[in-house]
Design a protein around this motif. Structure first.
Motif, mmCIF file in Angstrom:
data_model
loop_
_atom_site.group_PDB
_atom_site.id
_atom_site.type_symbol
_atom_site.label_atom_id
_atom_site.label_comp_id
_atom_site.label_asym_id
_atom_site.label_seq_id
_atom_site.Cartn_x
_atom_site.Cartn_y
_atom_site.Cartn_z
ATOM 1 N N LYS A 392 12.489 -34.581 -37.268
ATOM 2 C CA LYS A 392 11.242 -34.116 -36.665
ATOM 3 C C LYS A 392 11.151 -32.613 -36.884
ATOM 4 O O LYS A 392 11.958 -31.841 -36.365
ATOM 5 N N ASP A 429 6.031 -30.817 -40.090
ATOM 6 C CA ASP A 429 5.707 -32.073 -40.757
ATOM 7 C C ASP A 429 4.190 -32.232 -40.714
ATOM 8 O O ASP A 429 3.527 -31.769 -39.771
ATOM 9 N N TRP A 499 6.765 -38.877 -33.140
ATOM 10 C CA TRP A 499 7.963 -39.121 -33.944
ATOM 11 C C TRP A 499 8.977 -39.837 -33.076
ATOM 12 O O TRP A 499 9.310 -39.387 -31.979
ATOM 13 N N TRP A 504 7.274 -41.277 -38.117
ATOM 14 C CA TRP A 504 6.064 -40.676 -37.565
ATOM 15 C C TRP A 504 4.971 -41.741 -37.475
ATOM 16 O O TRP A 504 4.802 -42.558 -38.386
#
Length: 595
Positions: A392, A429, A499, A504
């Motif tokens: 993450k 991300d 997440w 995800w």
């Protein structure tokens, strides 16, 4: 959580502390053996004793050297140290042959693999190295050489590798021991059938044996994503059990449970993944292998007994359907991805590759696919994105993200790409979806440029980032900054961004139609809308143009089924029943009259 894992006690999970990892990596395997093997009580269960191999002839070695310097040197290097000119752009790294450490084998942990110049039967379990060169190593840069090199040429180049490039060990050294996991001995390796009971036992065993400490609670490789290294000091990550097509030794047959059993039995030399041959029974290893196999993606999500995904022989990955259907629903779009409405929607696998066209390029891409679902109602359309990410990555509020600069390759050195894979500054991300802003005006098969469009053909791009932001941008070219449209950003709605256990889940939606017809994509039913997907792994240094991206896909809003199509068949069926009843009554009345 996987339903079999859910039966495992939390207490067992806490006890499982810091252990093993299924090492994944490119590698080539070596060893000669004869067919003269016999069971030996001194060997690990399931293994039989082999003998020292015969040497290839000098002519075979000389011929193999020529082939190596035409085909193999670019990755494996002049001296076979895995340091060829292309090595720095590859991750996992090409195999270093010098120490005689090879991963994919039918031999016990620490031993040399099988290579027999006289054994040409593919996938027999008697010629590991030939199988590797023939099939390649899925999930790495090692390709299949079948069709490029003849079988004889493959034997020759392997003769050169084993005799000249392996320097620290000798295959004819009598101190070398060869214990072989021989699948032809079916009585000794009695296979356990794939069943619910076996999966439950396997789920418990991977906890008891501490596999989850590296591979994660759901087997997505997120248990120990940062601290593992191979024997050469390069970062390595545990295997993602949900992507069996990336198992290095899958031999282009990813759902073959024997492959997983072999790995549990032999270990993966050069990585933290040990052999379980001495601390498990053969039966236990079959249960573990069955369980790991059950996690690999299937046609129906989380159903280990549903149809297997069909593989593309050109890519050794699941076949791609380039049409993303958006299904019509009545009522509100559910916010829970586990809702029955979402589960009824067909999901599509989106193939992703590294962006290597413009700097900063992404040669080492860690996100190789996305799963996408879409649905719409009378007012809105929604897209559900899911993808596996071992880490993450989230930038703290107030931290400025400075775009990375592409460093020159420094093969094998301290600042090489492979050496710093887990040392990048973390970025967010992210995932994005892109449509031509005025797709209705484009005559198929024409499309705007897939990377952020072009000046005369703008694109509408929606980007979600792990810090919780969801923004709409106009793209007018790869070399121009994305231009946020504040009004369009306000029209986007982030329903979910989570997440969990290495995956995800992001759910976004927007109105089907907006007032800005020039910049916002408008969604019409029954039309194919060109679509591109992007993804960023923040711990891979992904930011800006350093990302994963797809080819063009096509989103289509499937037209709702007309009410007539639902009612007419029912009316026809009722009418036929009534007519048949009337006929039967008439016949009964006539029989009474005759009597």
């Amino acid at each position: 959580m996987n339903r079999y894992f859910s039966n495992v006690s939390r207490k067992s999970l806490v006890v499982a502390v810091l252990a093993v990892a299924i090492g994944v990596g490119a590698g080539v395997t070596v060893l000669w053996t004869t067919d003269d093997v016999a069971a030996d009580a001194g060997w690990s269960p399931g293994f039989v004793k082999g003998t020292n191999p015969a040497k290839p002839s000098p002519d075979m070695i000389a011929a193999g050297k020529k082939i190596y310097f035409r085909k193999c040197v670019w990755c494996h290097g002049v001296d076979g140290a895995g340091d060829g000119p292309g090595a720095d752009r590859l991750w996992p790294r090409p195999r270093n042959f010098n120490q005689g450490t090879f991963k994919i084998r039918h031999t016990a942990s620490g031993e040399l693999p099988l290579f027999n110049i006289n054994e040409r039967t593919p996938d027999s379990g008697k010629n590991d190295l030939l199988d590797t060169v023939t099939h390649g190593l899925p999930g790495s840069a090692m390709p299949s050489w079948d069709g490029i090199l003849t079988e004889q040429q493959r034997i020759e180049v392997l003769s050169f590798v084993t005799m000249q490039l392996v320097k620290d060990r000798k295959f004819d050294d009598k101190t070398e021991t060869f214990s072989i996991l021989d699948f032809s001995k079916k009585d000794a390796l009695k296979k356990i059938s794939y069943s619910k009971e076996s999966l439950e036992k396997g789920a418990q065993l991977v906890v008891d044996k501490k596999c989850v400490e590296c591979h994660g609670m759901e087997g997505r490789g997120d248990g120990n994503a940062f601290n593992l290294k191979d024997d050469w000091g390069f970062p390595i990550q545990p295997a993602n059990w949900h992507k069996c097509w990336n198992f290095r030794g899958s031999r282009q047959d990813p759902y073959k449970v024997e492959t997983i059993f072999r790995t549990f039995s032999t270990g993966v030399n050069g990585t933290p993944m040990p052999s379980f041959a001495d601390n498990t029974t053969i039966e236990e290893r079959w249960h573990m292998a069955n369980f790991v196999n059950s996690l690999c993606e299937r046609e129906k999500e989380a159903d280990p007994f549903s149809k297997l995904l069909e593989m593309d022989p050109q890519t050794d990955k699941p076949k791609i359907n380039f049409v993303v259907p958006s299904g019509p629903i009545e009522g509100d779009i559910p916010a829970d991805p586990q809702d029955k409405k979402w589960q009824k929607i067909s999901r599509r696998l989106i193939g992703m590759g590294g962006q290597i066209t413009h700097k900063p390029r992404n040669f080492v891409n860690r996100i190789d696919d996305l799963w996408v679902r879409s649905m719409y109602n009378q007012k809105e359309i929604a897209f559900l994105f899911q993808w596996d990410d071992r880490t993450k990555s989230q930038v703290a509020a107030g931290v400025n993200v400075v775009p990375i600069e592409e460093a020159p390759p420094k093969t094998g050195e301290e600042n090489s790409i492979a050496a710093k894979q887990n040392k990048y500054e973390a970025y967010n991300d992210a995932v994005a979806i892109q449509f031509p802003a005025k797709w209705q005006e484009i005559t198929p098969p024409e499309k705007p440029r897939f990377l952020h469009g072009e000046e005369k053909r703008h694109v509408d791009l929606w980007k979600w980032e792990a810090d919780g932001t969801l923004k709409a941008y106009t793209g007018s070219g790869w070399d121009k900054p994305l231009d946020e449209r504040m009004g369009a950003t306000g029209d986007l709605k982030l329903v979910k961004g989570e997440w969990k256990d290495g995956r995800w889940t992001v759910l976004v939606k927007r109105a089907l139609h907006t007032d800005d017809k020039d910049s916002d994509v408008q969604f019409d039913t029954g039309r194919y809308i060109p679509t591109v997907f992007f993804a960023w792994d923040g711990h891979n240094g992904d930011a800006g143009l350093k990302m994963a991206l797809s080819a063009f896909y096509y989103t289509i809003l499937q037209p709702p089924v007309p009410i007539e199509a639902k009612v007419y068949p029912v009316l026809m069926a009722v009418g036929m029943i009534i007519a048949e009843g009337w006929i039967l009554r008439r016949r009964a009345s006539k029989k009474k009259m005759v009597k």
